[in-house]
Design an enzyme around this catalytic site. Structure first.
Site, PDB file in Angstrom:
ATOM      1  N   ASP A  64      97.790  -8.751  35.186  1.00 21.22           N
ATOM      2  CA  ASP A  64      97.964  -7.486  35.903  1.00 21.22           C
ATOM      3  C   ASP A  64      99.367  -7.494  36.502  1.00 21.22           C
ATOM      4  OD1 ASP A  64      97.995  -5.286  37.531  1.00 21.22           O
ATOM      5  OD2 ASP A  64      96.194  -5.807  38.667  1.00 21.22           O
TER       6      ASP A  64
ATOM      7  N   ASN B 196     108.249  -2.312  29.661  1.00 24.54           N
ATOM      8  CA  ASN B 196     107.679  -1.037  29.233  1.00 24.54           C
ATOM      9  C   ASN B 196     106.449  -0.622  30.037  1.00 24.54           C
ATOM     10  OD1 ASN B 196     106.539   0.997  27.069  1.00 24.54           O
ATOM     11  ND2 ASN B 196     104.999  -0.611  27.239  1.00 24.54           N
TER      12      ASN B 196
ATOM     13  N   TYR C 254     105.855   8.327  40.556  1.00 22.11           N
ATOM     14  CA  TYR C 254     106.306   7.944  39.223  1.00 22.11           C
ATOM     15  C   TYR C 254     107.799   8.237  39.048  1.00 22.11           C
ATOM     16  CZ  TYR C 254     106.177   7.667  34.073  1.00 22.11           C
ATOM     17  OH  TYR C 254     106.391   7.337  32.758  1.00 22.11           O
TER      18      TYR C 254
ATOM     19  N   LYS D 129     110.686   5.431  38.533  1.00 25.05           N
ATOM     20  CA  LYS D 129     111.380   5.468  37.253  1.00 25.05           C
ATOM     21  C   LYS D 129     112.868   5.790  37.446  1.00 25.05           C
ATOM     22  CE  LYS D 129     108.137   4.519  34.202  1.00 25.05           C
ATOM     23  NZ  LYS D 129     108.209   3.365  33.283  1.00 25.05           N
TER      24      LYS D 129
END
Length: 245
Positions: free
Chosen positions: A55, A81, A145, A149
């Protein structure tokens, strides 16, 4: 099958599905030895593929996994990724979700590169490819997110400057709408919404995992030593227009 070239040992996070799985397949086809780190074991059957179940949002578990990995493999290529979305409009954003994505998207990348740097420095060669997202430019419901990112971009540019004199390049691939399970968690497969989204992309189609894997392969290539600190949007043109999910 012959052993991989010494400079072609890669660690790929999230290699059990979607984009990560196709990246693993491409690197294997290109002659790499590949270590896949993911919550689930990859089903790729290949003598040069090693699967590690971990994890990656768990700092302690990630640290243990990467320490064990570098004992067994001289990794000089890192492809980070693994990612999750945790979509929410601003009033519903949970700070726990933000913390989890910081650990997965940013902290895990730091742990991986710190662990593999000694091997890269010893060879005066390294390739780091971070998978960001077109959402780094902004997208509704993507507070946590998009923030993490986007953080990858600044982190990669900083590392590129620090590591360039040592033969180590650091670049970012930022996919747009790619047809993966994660995409279909948000957009129903075969729905009118999916068709409308594809029509809104300048190239008039959704992306495939192979589109992203080819971009990763370019940055990972030993010959591309004069490209570092760059972001390649694999997005069908949506990074220069608008995108509505």
């Amino acid at each position: 099958m012959s052993a991989a070239h010494p400079n072609r040992v890669a660690a790929v996070t999230g290699g059990s599905a979607g984009i990560g799985r196709v990246i693993c397949e491409q690197l294997l086809a290109d002659g790499y030895e590949v270590v896949s780190l993911s919550r689930r074991a990859t089903d790729i059957a290949h003598p040069r593929l090693h699967s590690v179940e971990v994890d990656l949002s768990d700092r302690a578990a990630t640290g243990e996994a990467v320490r064990e990995m570098v004992k067994q493999h001289e990794v000089t290529t890192v492809v980070h990724n693994a990612g999750v979305i945790r979509a929410a409009l601003l009033p519903d954003v949970k700070l726990d979700d933000l913390d989890a994505l910081v650990d997965l998207h940013l902290g895990c990348a730091i742990q991986l590169v710190q662990a593999t740097l000694p091997a890269m420095r010893a060879r005066h060669f390294g390739r780091v490819v971070l998978l960001s997202s077109r959402a780094a430019l902004g997208l509704q419901t993507r507070t946590s997110y998009s923030a993490t990112k986007a953080g990858m971009l600044g982190m990669a540019r900083t590392w590129a400057l620090e590591l360039a004199p040592e033969g180590i390049t650091v670049n970012v691939v930022a996919p747009g709408p790619i047809r993966t399970d994660m995409f279909y968690d948000v957009v129903e497969q075969g729905s009118e919404r999916e068709r409308a989204l594809a029509a809104s992309v300048p190239v008039k189609r959704l992306g495939e995992s192979a589109d992203v894997a080819r971009a990763v392969g370019f940055f990972a290539d030993e010959r591309n030593s004069f490209v570092t600190g760059q972001v390649l949007y694999v997005c069908g043109g949506t990074s220069v227009g608008s995108l509505a999910l």
